[in-house]
Motif scaffolding. Structure first.
Motif, PDB file in Angstrom:
ATOM      1  N   TRP A  62     -46.258   4.667  34.476  1.00  0.00           N
ATOM      2  CA  TRP A  62     -46.584   5.699  33.497  1.00  0.00           C
ATOM      3  C   TRP A  62     -45.493   6.759  33.596  1.00  0.00           C
ATOM      4  CZ3 TRP A  62     -51.992   6.565  31.544  1.00  0.00           C
ATOM      5  CH2 TRP A  62     -52.782   5.435  31.698  1.00  0.00           C
ATOM      6  N   ARG A  63     -44.885   7.089  32.446  1.00  0.00           N
ATOM      7  CA  ARG A  63     -43.781   8.051  32.449  1.00  0.00           C
ATOM      8  C   ARG A  63     -43.938   9.039  31.303  1.00  0.00           C
ATOM      9  NH1 ARG A  63     -38.880   4.097  32.003  1.00  0.00           N
ATOM     10  NH2 ARG A  63     -40.417   3.011  30.750  1.00  0.00           N
ATOM     11  N   ALA A  64     -43.518  10.280  31.557  1.00  0.00           N
ATOM     12  CA  ALA A  64     -43.441  11.307  30.521  1.00  0.00           C
ATOM     13  C   ALA A  64     -42.089  11.980  30.663  1.00  0.00           C
ATOM     14  CB  ALA A  64     -44.568  12.318  30.668  1.00  0.00           C
ATOM     15  N   ARG A  65     -41.405  12.163  29.511  1.00  0.00           N
ATOM     16  CA  ARG A  65     -40.068  12.765  29.546  1.00  0.00           C
ATOM     17  C   ARG A  65     -39.917  13.757  28.411  1.00  0.00           C
ATOM     18  NH1 ARG A  65     -35.910   7.855  29.924  1.00  0.00           N
ATOM     19  NH2 ARG A  65     -36.283   8.062  27.710  1.00  0.00           N
ATOM     20  N   SER A  94     -48.605  18.432  30.376  1.00  0.00           N
ATOM     21  CA  SER A  94     -48.580  19.887  30.241  1.00  0.00           C
ATOM     22  C   SER A  94     -47.357  20.456  30.960  1.00  0.00           C
ATOM     23  CB  SER A  94     -49.860  20.506  30.810  1.00  0.00           C
ATOM     24  OG  SER A  94     -49.978  20.208  32.181  1.00  0.00           O
ATOM     25  N   TYR A  95     -47.040  21.700  30.590  1.00  0.00           N
ATOM     26  CA  TYR A  95     -45.988  22.449  31.286  1.00  0.00           C
ATOM     27  C   TYR A  95     -46.569  23.017  32.575  1.00  0.00           C
ATOM     28  CZ  TYR A  95     -43.432  22.359  26.845  1.00  0.00           C
ATOM     29  OH  TYR A  95     -42.779  21.962  25.708  1.00  0.00           O
ATOM     30  N   GLU A  96     -45.708  23.573  33.418  1.00  0.00           N
ATOM     31  CA  GLU A  96     -46.156  24.154  34.691  1.00  0.00           C
ATOM     32  C   GLU A  96     -47.194  25.257  34.494  1.00  0.00           C
ATOM     33  OE1 GLU A  96     -42.913  24.430  37.951  1.00  0.00           O
ATOM     34  OE2 GLU A  96     -41.845  24.570  36.013  1.00  0.00           O
ATOM     35  N   ASN A  97     -47.121  25.979  33.374  1.00  0.00           N
ATOM     36  CA  ASN A  97     -48.072  27.062  33.123  1.00  0.00           C
ATOM     37  C   ASN A  97     -49.399  26.556  32.542  1.00  0.00           C
ATOM     38  OD1 ASN A  97     -47.530  26.470  30.459  1.00  0.00           O
ATOM     39  ND2 ASN A  97     -46.655  28.469  29.948  1.00  0.00           N
ATOM     40  N   GLY A  98     -49.520  25.227  32.334  1.00  0.00           N
ATOM     41  CA  GLY A  98     -50.752  24.640  31.838  1.00  0.00           C
ATOM     42  C   GLY A  98     -50.791  24.396  30.343  1.00  0.00           C
ATOM     43  N   VAL A 158     -54.342   9.910  33.020  1.00  0.00           N
ATOM     44  CA  VAL A 158     -53.382  10.419  33.992  1.00  0.00           C
ATOM     45  C   VAL A 158     -52.892  11.768  33.483  1.00  0.00           C
ATOM     46  CG1 VAL A 158     -51.097  10.059  35.009  1.00  0.00           C
ATOM     47  CG2 VAL A 158     -52.685   8.143  34.817  1.00  0.00           C
ATOM     48  N   TYR A 159     -52.861  12.755  34.374  1.00  0.00           N
ATOM     49  CA  TYR A 159     -52.391  14.092  34.034  1.00  0.00           C
ATOM     50  C   TYR A 159     -50.992  14.284  34.599  1.00  0.00           C
ATOM     51  CZ  TYR A 159     -57.212  14.868  32.736  1.00  0.00           C
ATOM     52  OH  TYR A 159     -58.434  14.770  32.114  1.00  0.00           O
ATOM     53  N   ALA A 160     -50.064  14.702  33.736  1.00  0.00           N
ATOM     54  CA  ALA A 160     -48.672  14.889  34.130  1.00  0.00           C
ATOM     55  C   ALA A 160     -48.273  16.332  33.886  1.00  0.00           C
ATOM     56  CB  ALA A 160     -47.767  13.974  33.316  1.00  0.00           C
ATOM     57  N   THR A 161     -47.594  16.930  34.867  1.00  0.00           N
ATOM     58  CA  THR A 161     -47.057  18.282  34.717  1.00  0.00           C
ATOM     59  C   THR A 161     -45.543  18.166  34.708  1.00  0.00           C
ATOM     60  OG1 THR A 161     -48.943  19.234  35.869  1.00  0.00           O
ATOM     61  CG2 THR A 161     -46.959  20.583  35.717  1.00  0.00           C
ATOM     62  N   VAL A 211     -51.421  15.043  24.356  1.00  0.00           N
ATOM     63  CA  VAL A 211     -52.101  13.786  24.654  1.00  0.00           C
ATOM     64  C   VAL A 211     -51.434  12.605  23.936  1.00  0.00           C
ATOM     65  CG1 VAL A 211     -54.288  12.532  24.453  1.00  0.00           C
ATOM     66  CG2 VAL A 211     -54.298  14.973  25.004  1.00  0.00           C
ATOM     67  N   ALA A 212     -51.274  11.512  24.663  1.00  0.00           N
ATOM     68  CA  ALA A 212     -50.855  10.225  24.093  1.00  0.00           C
ATOM     69  C   ALA A 212     -51.870   9.202  24.591  1.00  0.00           C
ATOM     70  CB  ALA A 212     -49.454   9.849  24.547  1.00  0.00           C
ATOM     71  N   THR A 213     -52.331   8.344  23.690  1.00  0.00           N
ATOM     72  CA  THR A 213     -53.373   7.391  24.076  1.00  0.00           C
ATOM     73  C   THR A 213     -53.166   6.060  23.384  1.00  0.00           C
ATOM     74  OG1 THR A 213     -55.766   7.138  24.329  1.00  0.00           O
ATOM     75  CG2 THR A 213     -55.011   8.115  22.280  1.00  0.00           C
ATOM     76  N   VAL A 214     -53.669   5.002  24.027  1.00  0.00           N
ATOM     77  CA  VAL A 214     -53.565   3.656  23.474  1.00  0.00           C
ATOM     78  C   VAL A 214     -54.796   2.862  23.898  1.00  0.00           C
ATOM     79  CG1 VAL A 214     -52.259   2.700  25.428  1.00  0.00           C
ATOM     80  CG2 VAL A 214     -52.019   1.679  23.174  1.00  0.00           C
TER      81      VAL A 214
END
Length: 114
Positions: free
Chosen positions: A80-83, A32-36, A103-106, A65-68
């Protein structure tokens, strides 16, 4: 491979035979972005020390969401990475064992990438 429910049983017939049951776990990255708000199209990766192929190598959907489904065994310190361009990269080390993981990423705006 086996996913969910009661663990199956087996009966050995004859000498020397063996049955192996691999348990699958669901690995989920929610971005998610900083604003949720959810991030659609963020690059989502899970790897085991850069071994190919990656455990997950995809993009997030409209819900962020990305899932495997993973059945490759225990991994200590999977990355775990998000870009997404314009945002600082999210990175976290997570041990993968026998349970589902979310895992939740902001993503935080990166003023150097505009």
């Amino acid at each position: 491979n086996y996913a969910g429910g009661d663990e199956p049983t087996h009966e050995e017939i004859g000498g020397g035979s063996a049955t192996t049951v691999s348990t699958s776990v669901t690995l989920t990255l929610v971005v998610s972005y900083e604003n949720g708000d959810p991030v659609n199209g963020a690059l989502a990766y899970i790897d085991n020390n850069d071994e190919s192929p990656y455990i997950m190598n995809t993009t997030t959907n409209a819900s962020g969401v990305a899932t495997v489904l993973y059945s490759g065994g225990t991994v200590a310190g999977s990355r775990w990475r998000a870009r997404l361009y314009g945002y600082k990269q999210f990175k976290q080390l997570v041990d993968i064992a026998g349970s589902d993981i979310t895992v939740y990423a902001t993503l935080v705006a990166d003023p150097q990438q505009v």
